[in-house]
Design an enzyme around this catalytic site. Sequence first.
Site, short mmCIF file in Angstrom:
data_model
loop_
_atom_site.label_atom_id
_atom_site.label_comp_id
_atom_site.label_asym_id
_atom_site.label_seq_id
_atom_site.Cartn_x
_atom_site.Cartn_y
_atom_site.Cartn_z
N ASP A 203 4.64 -6.93 -29.68
CA ASP A 203 3.28 -6.44 -29.93
C ASP A 203 3.13 -6.17 -31.42
OD1 ASP A 203 2.62 -6.53 -27.24
OD2 ASP A 203 3.28 -4.47 -26.86
N ASP A 217 -2.25 -9.93 -24.34
CA ASP A 217 -2.96 -8.77 -23.80
C ASP A 217 -4.46 -8.91 -23.98
OD1 ASP A 217 -0.49 -7.64 -23.18
OD2 ASP A 217 -0.33 -6.64 -25.13
#
Length: 248
Positions: A203, A217
């Site tokens: 991330d 996401d």
Amino acid sequence: MQRTRRTPLSQTPVASSGDTPDRDPGAQPENAEPADTSSAGSASLTEPSSTEPPLTEASAGESSAESGPGQDEPAGSVPGQRSSLRLPLLFGLLGLLVIGLDQLTKVLALRNLEPGEPVDLVGSLLRLNLIRNPGAAFSLGSDYTPVIAVIQISVAIAVVYLARRLGSTGWTLAFGFLFGGAVGNIIDRIFREPSPFHGHVVDFLQLPHWAIFNVADMAVTTAAILMVVQTLRGIRLDGTREVKATHE
């Protein structure tokens, strides 16, 4: 006084060749009765009526309509067949696009960012902040990485199975985003460190007061929004619309 010889009534005077038009030698005289063809055993002189009516423009249109998209027709020549392939192709291409973009941005983030050293991209609104997430969103379930991986794989399989029923562009886009996002994070779970099915998701995108996320996401979130919109509009997976009964 000289008497003239009269022609009997039963006889027809023979006309000269100059007064009578040409006539077929086989034709019958005008005052002759038709021959009894049944007793003579010859075929009837009248033409038999055709059992099939002549093909008109209307009947031709009906026959072409009957052999429309619902009938078996050669591949590549039926517009309905091309339209039936449009949604599966859209689903597959969108899913592959999301997977490719997700993995590409993760590789770039690993090469150019260091954990704990955020970089402002759009002021303080959007930052690049590299972390490795063993859990789900907001780092939930960090101790259940294999379970999360199995859940994501199950979601991807279910999406592919239900994609066969797609008849709506909105649902196709939603399923394409969902499939691409799920597979993008599955790749991290299986192939990244520390071990298969225990891999940490990369991330690197950060918004104020929000969890750090990635392109996969974003795709999953977009899919969820599209699904809510399609549900509120009453559109099913196959493209039909729900009809609500009105009570007087």
